[in-house]
Write an enzyme that holds these catalytic residues in place. Structure first.
Site, mmCIF file in Angstrom:
data_model
loop_
_atom_site.group_PDB
_atom_site.id
_atom_site.type_symbol
_atom_site.label_atom_id
_atom_site.label_comp_id
_atom_site.label_asym_id
_atom_site.label_seq_id
_atom_site.Cartn_x
_atom_site.Cartn_y
_atom_site.Cartn_z
ATOM 1 N N TRP A 13 0.799 -1.227 0.000
ATOM 2 C CA TRP A 13 0.000 0.000 0.000
ATOM 3 C C TRP A 13 0.830 1.274 0.000
ATOM 4 O O TRP A 13 0.270 2.358 -0.057
ATOM 5 C CB TRP A 13 -0.903 0.006 1.248
ATOM 6 C CG TRP A 13 -0.168 -0.489 2.461
ATOM 7 C CD1 TRP A 13 -0.205 -1.751 2.986
ATOM 8 C CD2 TRP A 13 0.766 0.235 3.263
ATOM 9 N NE1 TRP A 13 0.640 -1.855 4.072
ATOM 10 C CE2 TRP A 13 1.254 -0.649 4.263
ATOM 11 C CE3 TRP A 13 1.269 1.546 3.244
ATOM 12 C CZ2 TRP A 13 2.187 -0.273 5.216
ATOM 13 C CZ3 TRP A 13 2.208 1.920 4.192
ATOM 14 C CH2 TRP A 13 2.657 1.024 5.159
ATOM 15 N N LYS A 53 -2.575 -8.882 -7.593
ATOM 16 C CA LYS A 53 -3.384 -8.551 -6.420
ATOM 17 C C LYS A 53 -2.739 -7.324 -5.803
ATOM 18 O O LYS A 53 -1.700 -7.406 -5.152
ATOM 19 C CB LYS A 53 -3.408 -9.691 -5.402
ATOM 20 C CG LYS A 53 -4.393 -9.422 -4.274
ATOM 21 C CD LYS A 53 -4.111 -10.202 -3.018
ATOM 22 C CE LYS A 53 -3.022 -9.623 -2.178
ATOM 23 N NZ LYS A 53 -3.256 -8.236 -1.670
ATOM 24 N N ALA A 54 -3.350 -6.164 -6.078
ATOM 25 C CA ALA A 54 -2.821 -4.944 -5.470
ATOM 26 C C ALA A 54 -3.330 -4.871 -4.038
ATOM 27 O O ALA A 54 -4.179 -5.662 -3.620
ATOM 28 C CB ALA A 54 -3.281 -3.743 -6.287
ATOM 29 N N GLU A 63 10.909 -8.008 -3.528
ATOM 30 C CA GLU A 63 11.383 -6.685 -3.089
ATOM 31 C C GLU A 63 10.840 -6.516 -1.686
ATOM 32 O O GLU A 63 9.679 -6.142 -1.502
ATOM 33 C CB GLU A 63 10.791 -5.599 -3.996
ATOM 34 C CG GLU A 63 11.374 -5.541 -5.374
ATOM 35 C CD GLU A 63 12.693 -4.778 -5.403
ATOM 36 O OE1 GLU A 63 12.951 -3.978 -4.476
ATOM 37 O OE2 GLU A 63 13.460 -4.992 -6.339
ATOM 38 N N CYS A 86 10.545 1.363 1.727
ATOM 39 C CA CYS A 86 11.541 0.354 2.085
ATOM 40 C C CYS A 86 12.958 0.915 1.993
ATOM 41 O O CYS A 86 13.879 0.369 2.585
ATOM 42 C CB CYS A 86 11.388 -0.877 1.190
ATOM 43 S SG CYS A 86 11.411 -0.461 -0.556
HETATM 44 P P1 NAD Z 1 2.087 -6.984 5.832
HETATM 45 O O1 NAD Z 1 3.344 -7.727 5.724
HETATM 46 O O2 NAD Z 1 0.942 -7.680 6.492
HETATM 47 O O3 NAD Z 1 1.551 -6.542 4.393
HETATM 48 C C1 NAD Z 1 2.379 -5.974 3.400
HETATM 49 C C2 NAD Z 1 1.626 -6.139 2.077
HETATM 50 O O4 NAD Z 1 1.595 -7.508 1.729
HETATM 51 C C3 NAD Z 1 0.173 -5.682 2.153
HETATM 52 O O5 NAD Z 1 -0.163 -4.930 1.016
HETATM 53 C C4 NAD Z 1 -0.635 -6.975 2.207
HETATM 54 O O6 NAD Z 1 -1.881 -6.880 1.533
HETATM 55 C C5 NAD Z 1 0.260 -7.949 1.504
HETATM 56 N N1 NAD Z 1 0.116 -9.277 2.067
HETATM 57 C C6 NAD Z 1 0.018 -9.613 3.352
HETATM 58 N N2 NAD Z 1 -0.104 -10.946 3.495
HETATM 59 C C7 NAD Z 1 -0.092 -11.460 2.248
HETATM 60 C C8 NAD Z 1 -0.189 -12.776 1.723
HETATM 61 N N3 NAD Z 1 -0.291 -13.847 2.508
HETATM 62 N N4 NAD Z 1 -0.156 -12.931 0.382
HETATM 63 C C9 NAD Z 1 -0.032 -11.866 -0.445
HETATM 64 N N5 NAD Z 1 0.069 -10.601 -0.001
HETATM 65 C C10 NAD Z 1 0.044 -10.402 1.331
HETATM 66 O O7 NAD Z 1 2.420 -5.678 6.600
HETATM 67 P P2 NAD Z 1 1.714 -4.291 6.741
HETATM 68 O O8 NAD Z 1 1.261 -4.121 8.153
HETATM 69 O O9 NAD Z 1 0.740 -4.016 5.669
HETATM 70 O O10 NAD Z 1 2.983 -3.382 6.508
HETATM 71 C C11 NAD Z 1 3.974 -3.298 7.500
HETATM 72 C C12 NAD Z 1 5.291 -3.860 7.089
HETATM 73 O O11 NAD Z 1 5.315 -4.201 5.710
HETATM 74 C C13 NAD Z 1 6.365 -2.811 7.248
HETATM 75 O O12 NAD Z 1 6.992 -2.968 8.484
HETATM 76 C C14 NAD Z 1 7.301 -3.077 6.113
HETATM 77 O O13 NAD Z 1 8.313 -3.934 6.547
HETATM 78 C C15 NAD Z 1 6.555 -3.875 5.136
HETATM 79 N N6 NAD Z 1 6.290 -3.243 3.846
HETATM 80 C C16 NAD Z 1 7.295 -3.206 2.949
HETATM 81 C C17 NAD Z 1 7.095 -2.616 1.726
HETATM 82 C C18 NAD Z 1 8.192 -2.523 0.703
HETATM 83 O O14 NAD Z 1 8.125 -1.663 -0.172
HETATM 84 N N7 NAD Z 1 9.186 -3.386 0.735
HETATM 85 C C19 NAD Z 1 5.861 -2.084 1.424
HETATM 86 C C20 NAD Z 1 4.831 -2.130 2.380
HETATM 87 C C21 NAD Z 1 5.064 -2.743 3.577
#
Ligand code: NAD
Length: 499
Positions: A167, A191-192, A266, A300
């Site tokens: 997101w 899947k966005a 990533e 990130c």
């Molecule tokens: P999260 O790990 O739950 O989710 C991150 C993203 O992954 C979300 O968009 C979510 O929809 C997707 N996701 C979650 N579980 C999934 C699954 N089983 N299959 C496919 N997609 C899935 O964490 P969050 O609370 O949304 O974000 C917090 C953490 O995520 C941060 O601490 C950061 O480390 C990380 N993050 C990293 C990036 C990046 O650009 N590398 C981007 C967003 C979040």
């Protein structure tokens, strides 16, 4: 299934464009499926409900893969010229619609409008760059002296790809997957993020209007773990590309293992910044502080662990604190806002935990650490002040875990060996930043810092034309540049003895 016109229905409300009705794109049709109001989408600036998101069930996910299979059969044999024209038409349409789309991004993600416009600039640049790159993709011939036969590698798309994006950059992350995939001749089910869906819908809407053939890119939403399990265990899906957190990346890698699917990950980072005493401190502070608060630190590659040579530590800390205190925090739609709210309530809880832990371990709070910015606490949004801690113990959570928010830890260092041990001790290895005027020092850091990328005396690390990817637990594979397209290609070896 309901069909929506290719262009999303925008309605002007009090000078603002309203949030669109949310749909999924399957085989060229905008659909709601059987679960049309599965999830509310919130505006993080005030927690109002912007819209309701449909979720895909197994049947719809199956239709998306079937559509991608049909799309692939057509697209894999489409000429480079046709692919380039589609990418360019799409870039042109995005340019025309940029201000409307930027508003959607701000409404659902929170970042200031200027940043949303900047994000869409990078989406457009990504499509334009891939339009010229696709014309450069050629089979690779091998010269074998004295041999009569011809030996070459034929570049072939790997097949149907499953993309998953987070997101924090709701338009750019899908673009950095879709553009190289279609340049390579692949099809995709993406899947966005369910929390910021309209930006991805807007992107796909422009692609459909630009002439995207049915099924080449399909967009779904749902329960993330249900969608990823379905897609990544599906025998027809050949590749996974994911941007998000390290724990989710590991889960997806496990799902891919059984089918030996290719992966590009990533993942997160905890970017170290090293400022040596010979650096231009004023310039370093100006660059780092403005970059730090971009997207409220939710990137990130955001600088997050600062190691400042002791002789300039207080000078740097004072200037960084002064800059941070001048940041205007507020609703991203307000032109005065420099930093918007955090994208969701989970980030606020994470900020509280990191700050409480650092304080309980003796770190000094130089500024921030709370919500009491102006009157924002009454706005009901997910706001957090720019926050700086100094003297943070190495074992504190703030030094170990990616903060993903407007929090900086500023520690002093004395010698380069200890510095390098601290910089390299985490499992993350994504972006890193060094400020110095010494060529020898810069070269030493380039050689010894364990990171996916390192920037000397600046902060820009990701561009459309250069490959970027993590090391260690920050992931593998590249996005950007010809290497980004390479991740969607197989090089089929051909030895041709036909005379
Ligand atoms: P999260 O790990 O739950 O989710 C991150 C993203 O992954 C979300 O968009 C979510 O929809 C997707 N996701 C979650 N579980 C999934 C699954 N089983 N299959 C496919 N997609 C899935 O964490 P969050 O609370 O949304 O974000 C917090 C953490 O995520 C941060 O601490 C950061 O480390 C990380 N993050 C990293 C990036 C990046 O650009 N590398 C981007 C967003 C979040």
């Amino acid at each position: 299934m309901t069909i929506m016109s290719a262009t999303m229905p925008f309605v002007s409300v009090e000078g603002y464009l309203s949030y669109p009705e949310l749909r999924m794109l399957i085989g060229g049709e905008w659909v709601k499926g059987v679960n049309p109001d599965a999830q509310p989408v919130y505006n993080p600036a005030d927690q109002s409900v912007l819209g309701w998101l449909p979720h895909a069930d197994h049947k719809l996910l199956g239709s998306a893969v079937d559509a991608a299979a049909k799309g692939f059969e057509h697209w894999r044999f489409t000429s480079a010229n046709t692919k380039a024209e589609l990418l360019l038409r799409c870039a042109d349409l995005l340019t025309q619609r940029q201000s409307d789309y930027a508003l959607l991004t701000t409404l659902e993600q929170g970042k200031p409008l200027t940043e949303s416009v900047g994000e869409w600039d990078r989406v457009i640049e990504t499509f334009r760059w891939h339009a010229q790159a696709v014309e450069q993709l050629e089979d690779i011939s091998y010269q074998q002296n004295g041999q009569q036969h011809r030996t070459y590698s034929r570049l072939e798309p790997v097949g149907i790809c499953a993309g998953f994006t987070a997101w924090n950059f709701p338009a750019l992350l899908p673009a950095r997957k879709i553009a190289p995939a279609i340049a390579a001749g692949c099809s995709m089910v993406i899947k966005a993020s369910e929390e910021t869906p309209a930006s991805a819908i807007a992107l796909l809407s422009a692609m459909v209007d630009a002439g995207l053939p049915d099924g080449v890119v399909n967009l779904v939403f749902g329960q993330p773990e249900i969608v990823s399990e379905f897609l990544l265990t599906h025998p027809q899906v050949r590749k996974c590309t994911f941007t998000g957190s390290v724990p989710v990346g590991k889960k997806l890698a496990r799902l891919c293992a059984d089918g030996l699917k290719r992966c590009t990950f990533e993942l997160g980072g905890h970017a170290p910044v090293v400022v040596f005493e010979d650096a231009d401190v004023e310039q370093a502070v100006a660059q780092l502080a403005s970059f730090k608060y971009r997207n409220a630190g939710q990137a990130c590659i955001a600088p997050s662990r600062f190691y400042i040579q002791r002789s300039i530590h207080s000078q740097f800390a004072d200037a960084f604190t002064e800059y941070s205190n001048s940041i205007i925090v507020g609703n991203g739609c307000d032109p005065a806002t420099v930093m918007g709210p955090m994208a969701n309530s989970r980030r606020i809880i994470a900020m509280q935990e990191l700050c409480n832990d650092a304080q309980s371990q003796g770190a000094r709070c130089l500024t921030g650490n709370g919500l009491d910015v102006n009157d924002l606490i009454e706005e009901n949004g997910h706001y957090w002040q720019p926050t700086i801690f100094a003297d943070v113990p190495a074992h504190a959570a703030m030094m170990q875990l990616e903060p993903f928010g407007p929090i900086s830890a500023l520690n002093a260092f004395d010698d380069i060996d200890t510095l390098l041990q601290q910089v390299n001790e985490l499992a993350y290895g994504l972006a890193s930043y060094v400020f110095t005027q010494s060529r020898a020092t810069a070269d030493t850091m380039v050689r010894h810092v364990e990171a996916g990328g390192i920037v000397i005396n600046s902060v820009a690390v990701m561009e459309a034309d250069t490959p970027f990817g993590g090391v260690k637990e920050s992931g593998y594979g590249y996005e950007g540049g010809m290497e980004g397209i390479d991740g969607f290609l197989h090089k089929k070896l051909v030895r041709d003895y036909l005379q």
